[in-house]
Enzyme design. Sequence first.
Site, PDB file in Angstrom:
ATOM      1  CD  GLN A  56       8.505  -0.614   1.454  1.00 23.75           C
ATOM      2  OE1 GLN A  56       8.266  -1.053   2.561  1.00 23.75           O
ATOM      3  NE2 GLN A  56       8.406   0.682   1.185  1.00 23.75           N
TER       4      GLN A  56
ATOM      5  CE  LYS B  79      15.875   9.247  -1.389  1.00 22.75           C
ATOM      6  NZ  LYS B  79      16.176   9.092   0.027  1.00 22.75           N
TER       7      LYS B  79
ATOM      8  CD1 TRP C  45       3.891  -4.096   4.006  1.00 30.17           C
ATOM      9  CD2 TRP C  45       4.169  -4.857   1.926  1.00 30.17           C
ATOM     10  NE1 TRP C  45       2.701  -4.630   3.597  1.00 30.17           N
ATOM     11  CE2 TRP C  45       2.847  -5.100   2.319  1.00 30.17           C
ATOM     12  CE3 TRP C  45       4.583  -5.242   0.650  1.00 30.17           C
ATOM     13  CZ2 TRP C  45       1.922  -5.719   1.477  1.00 30.17           C
ATOM     14  CZ3 TRP C  45       3.674  -5.850  -0.197  1.00 30.17           C
ATOM     15  CH2 TRP C  45       2.346  -6.086   0.222  1.00 30.17           C
TER      16      TRP C  45
ATOM     17  N   PRO D 204       0.807  -1.214   0.000  1.00 32.56           N
ATOM     18  CG  PRO D 204       0.113  -0.924   2.205  1.00 32.56           C
ATOM     19  CD  PRO D 204       0.851  -1.880   1.319  1.00 32.56           C
TER      20      PRO D 204
ATOM     21  CE  LYS E 126       7.567  17.752  -3.593  1.00 34.06           C
ATOM     22  NZ  LYS E 126       6.603  17.618  -2.509  1.00 34.06           N
TER      23      LYS E 126
ATOM     24  CG  ASP F 134       0.490   2.491   5.201  1.00 35.85           C
ATOM     25  OD1 ASP F 134      -0.285   2.331   6.166  1.00 35.85           O
ATOM     26  OD2 ASP F 134       1.720   2.360   5.286  1.00 35.85           O
TER      27      ASP F 134
ATOM     28  CD1 TRP G 222       7.170   1.572   9.926  1.00 31.70           C
ATOM     29  CD2 TRP G 222       6.862   0.387   8.061  1.00 31.70           C
ATOM     30  NE1 TRP G 222       7.802   2.222   8.912  1.00 31.70           N
ATOM     31  CE2 TRP G 222       7.633   1.516   7.758  1.00 31.70           C
ATOM     32  CE3 TRP G 222       6.536  -0.509   7.043  1.00 31.70           C
ATOM     33  CZ2 TRP G 222       8.092   1.789   6.466  1.00 31.70           C
ATOM     34  CZ3 TRP G 222       6.989  -0.247   5.757  1.00 31.70           C
ATOM     35  CH2 TRP G 222       7.758   0.897   5.484  1.00 31.70           C
TER      36      TRP G 222
END
Length: 1067
Positions: free
Chosen positions: A554, A591, A558, A46, A594, A85, A519
């Site tokens: 993850q 990466k 996750w 999610p 912004k 999520d 989590w």
Amino acid sequence: MKEVTSSYHANEIEESVRQFWLKDSIFEKTRELHIGDPDFFFVDGPPYTTGNIHLGTAWNKIIKDSILRYTRMTGRNVIARAGYDMHGLPIEVRVEQQLGFVSKKDIERFGIGRFIEQCRTFAADNMEVMSRQFEALGIWLDFADPYQTMKPEYIEAAWWTLSRADEEGMLERGHRVVNWCPRCATAIADSEVDYADVTDPSIYVKFPIIGRDHEYLVIWTTTPWTLPANVAVAVHPDILYARVEAVKDGKKEILWIAEDLVESVLRKGRYQDYRLLEKAVGSHLTGFTYSSPIEDTVTLQRDIAHRVVTADFVTLENTGMVHIAPGHGWDDYLLGCREQLPIICPVDATGRFTSEAGTLDGMFIKEADPVVLEDLGHHLLAVESVSHRYGHCWRCKTPIIFRATEQWFLKASDMRDRMLEEVGKVTWYPEWAGSARFYDWIKEARDWCISRQRYWGIPIPIWECRSCGKHRVFGTFSELEEASGRSLPDPHRPFVDEIPVPCQCGGEMRRVEDIFDVWFDSAVASWATLRFPGEKEAFERLWPADFITEGQDQTRGWFYSQLGASTIAFGCSPYRSVLMHGFALDAEGRKMSKSLGNVVTPDEVVTTQGVDVLRLYVLSSSAPWDDLKFNWEGVKTVNRAINIFWNVYRFPLPYMILDHYEPCTFSDGRWDDTAIQSRLGTMAAEDRWILSRINSCALLVSRAVEERQLHRATRTLIQFILEDLSRWYVQLVRPRIWLEGESDAKTAAYETIYYVLRRLCGLLSPFIPHITEMMFRNIRTQSDPPSVHMTDWWGGDENLVDGVLERFMDIVRSFDEASANARQAGKRKLRWPVPEAVVVTDNEEVIAAIGSLSSICEDRANARTVRVVRGAYDRIGWKAEPVMKALGPVFGKKAPVVRDLIRSHDAAALKSQLDNGEMVTLPGADGVYQIQPGFVTFIEELPPDLYQAPMSGGTVYVDVALTADLEAEGYSREVIRRIQEMRRQRDLNVEDYIMAAVVIDDDRVCSLLQGRWREAIREEIRAGIFMISPGSALSPQSSFELEKDWEIEGVPVVIGISKFTDQPGKK
RNA sequence: GGGCCCGUAGCAUAGCCCGGUGGUGCGCCCGGCUGAUAACCGGGAGGUCAUGUGUUCGAAUCACAUCGGGCCCA
């Protein structure tokens, strides 16, 4: 079948396909189609509901969608709810910002109920936005009914899981040192800590040893604010420590420092001199006790019995002595427990000192740093600053602290072995994601702090008795409602907090105030999405998940949280296979962020290039598990490839329509994909070849997708379209497509193209679902499924692969390139025929290939004949070049003589003798010279008009000499080309007739083109009336709709054409 | 400080597992084709395979170290 005239307009196509899917409920129909098939249970990781999706999220969903579309086509009943999520601190922080809040006090004042409502709305709104964005990418997950972590049914799954943990003895309340965010005033998990470089003070402090005047232990720390919680100094038992008398400004004091570090520490403290008094290993120092240098101000410190302890984690760095504050550090805490040191923590939840800290009372920890330095006075041996990595709250970026507090834990460390065992049973793509990366992470698993002191989250379902302290975990709402006799309107705070439960002791149980670590929410996704424990049937049928895929971050997230929760609840892994994918980075491999301003949004790509382009780009440009370096050039290249696919598809359509071509069908009206097999025997070589190629490609693609190598699958298909279909097959088949009237050759071409396009649509549909849908809809039969996504996956047929033919064609293509090359060298344009092209080779496969595919070779080379010559080609001459570097050492002064002998000898004869290994001697005026192979090199000498180029396994020679006949054909083609160009300018249809006149200002050229060449031109340009005459201008009487001056090979030519309307029926 | 991954032409990549002449695409330059045509095709130039050391007859490929990037951890 409809003609498509426009070039590839992605946005138009995609919009119309979306409309079609929506209007005809294609997604629903596709799912219904597979309802009886074997289940394939997928769990969507999610995404967190904040704001817009970015390139990484888009990539993630595109991978999922491609694999799931493929899986459905292979005949699986895919269960794939989208998931979101929706709880947690990030949303709280955003809502706090919206409301202008700075602390938890503001929230309490505002009212928890109202605050929760804001968070709920924020999450729900964002979810809608994100669902629309995902759907716009053609993602076929169930967005109509996504699982949402804030829904009661989901929350109940989390409660149930915690009660299972309690039953298993895996739930524990503990006084532990946890990562703590002072701004959010909550514990945060290890996984929520972000590391970033910060500058902190780096200080050396003298702790006065009790009972010894002017004698100190020297420690180092970067967190002066932890000194109020100091209780001990740790030394390594085996490190050698020195007791030195150090001199500074005439004053002497005695210091204990690790021996190897004495010099560097004293230099930092600006001591002028020192003297070694004694040495002792750490284990001999444990008798020392010391007093705090700040006990005057920090009252708490006066009551502490400070002492020296040993610890293995001490290293030979800084001073070799470590300041221990068990209330502020993990290692310190463990050491404190072992040594039974007092565990003190004079810092409150908001990072401010408590009254225990004396004069520091109420001060924020970082603000206390300079105050502590001041209070240290002469005990401060040195102060510097240091830049190092320090943990920050992942959402609000506040530097975290360690605090010893009461929290709830899952005893993950107790499950390590069980989890490691389960990891091994999971199929990992790539293999090392599981065997190395995840395995290493699990090995280090620590207890999981699941409690947070916040609001927007799943309330921890633990009720605790105010009187007897007993606690009870509720696994379901009904259990709670029964025990409390109250109904639960909403399982969130504050409602759930208000429900008391009577205790056996007669007292009242209240819920502990904590909520779950977010989590934990997603950790239960694999059963919560099946509405377990509320519903059992789906769970029993489907669980565990067949497949999940997420980014490499993850691993700690996750992948881990799910494994942990599942191991507690069910004792096994909740997933059977995992694809770990990479990160989307900018073109420089950094990466996207912004602050760097290098963010590329999926939307930018979609609006300029299209969804299918974005999809094919991210799928093909790197392996799923590698990081994706986003590159606009790459995107445009993919766009071009899809454009070629579009061109290849639309090219045959007008002809097929003109000829009323209908694909073969079964009796039920569906396309008969087997019909072509029975005709293979009579088909042209290029037809059989492309059919073989699409079959080999399909086999490769299937295998690649099975192995989750989506880049290989997509690259194979792109390559096929560009190389095999567009650059080769279409070029070869064009003349047949242009044939007038009915012909078997043309029908075979239609059959072949149709077959290839149908296959391609199917093979590409998981990856670029829009354009393939559009194409499929246009070429399907009435009885075919309405959508390409409702067709079955076709994985190729080994029996239709003709390996020999494929190899032969490769050779022919190499011949084609070489002959074009030789032509270019001879400056003979492709329009002009050549009398012959000769392949010189001894390679049997090349000979067989050229022989069996000679007509293709002749067409491609525009050669009257193509023939193979074995061994030596008699038109090639040789020139012998003496190698002076070799001759010099052997013949000395005579070398020039030998050189001249070689030059004057018959080079061809010399070469063949040397090649045959014969002994060669050259007679000179004063003797005979023996010539060895290395003494001479041979240079090819070609007669005029003969040009060569190498091909694989041989050499191609092209004779570009002209004859009257060849010249006539060349000029004819020049004229045809120009008239065709003019037809296009007049926008004439392929089947229209014209009248045309050509005036050539060169009598010889003009006469070349009379007779049969004039007829050939007339036919080619579809002219009813056609004249060629000498002169420099069209006759003044004629009035053509289009007249144009040209120059062909330096000869001025005037051409006029008009549409021929007098006899429209005439052919 | 540790674990895992990545580093090949201006850019993007294949080859690496299993050592044997480094391919491909984009861009650039030159040419071709002309009823797929604002399309398409051919050719050319362009490489210290991040660096160093080792193993080997032979290393982009194997090993070790270093540097740079990414993810994760301390």
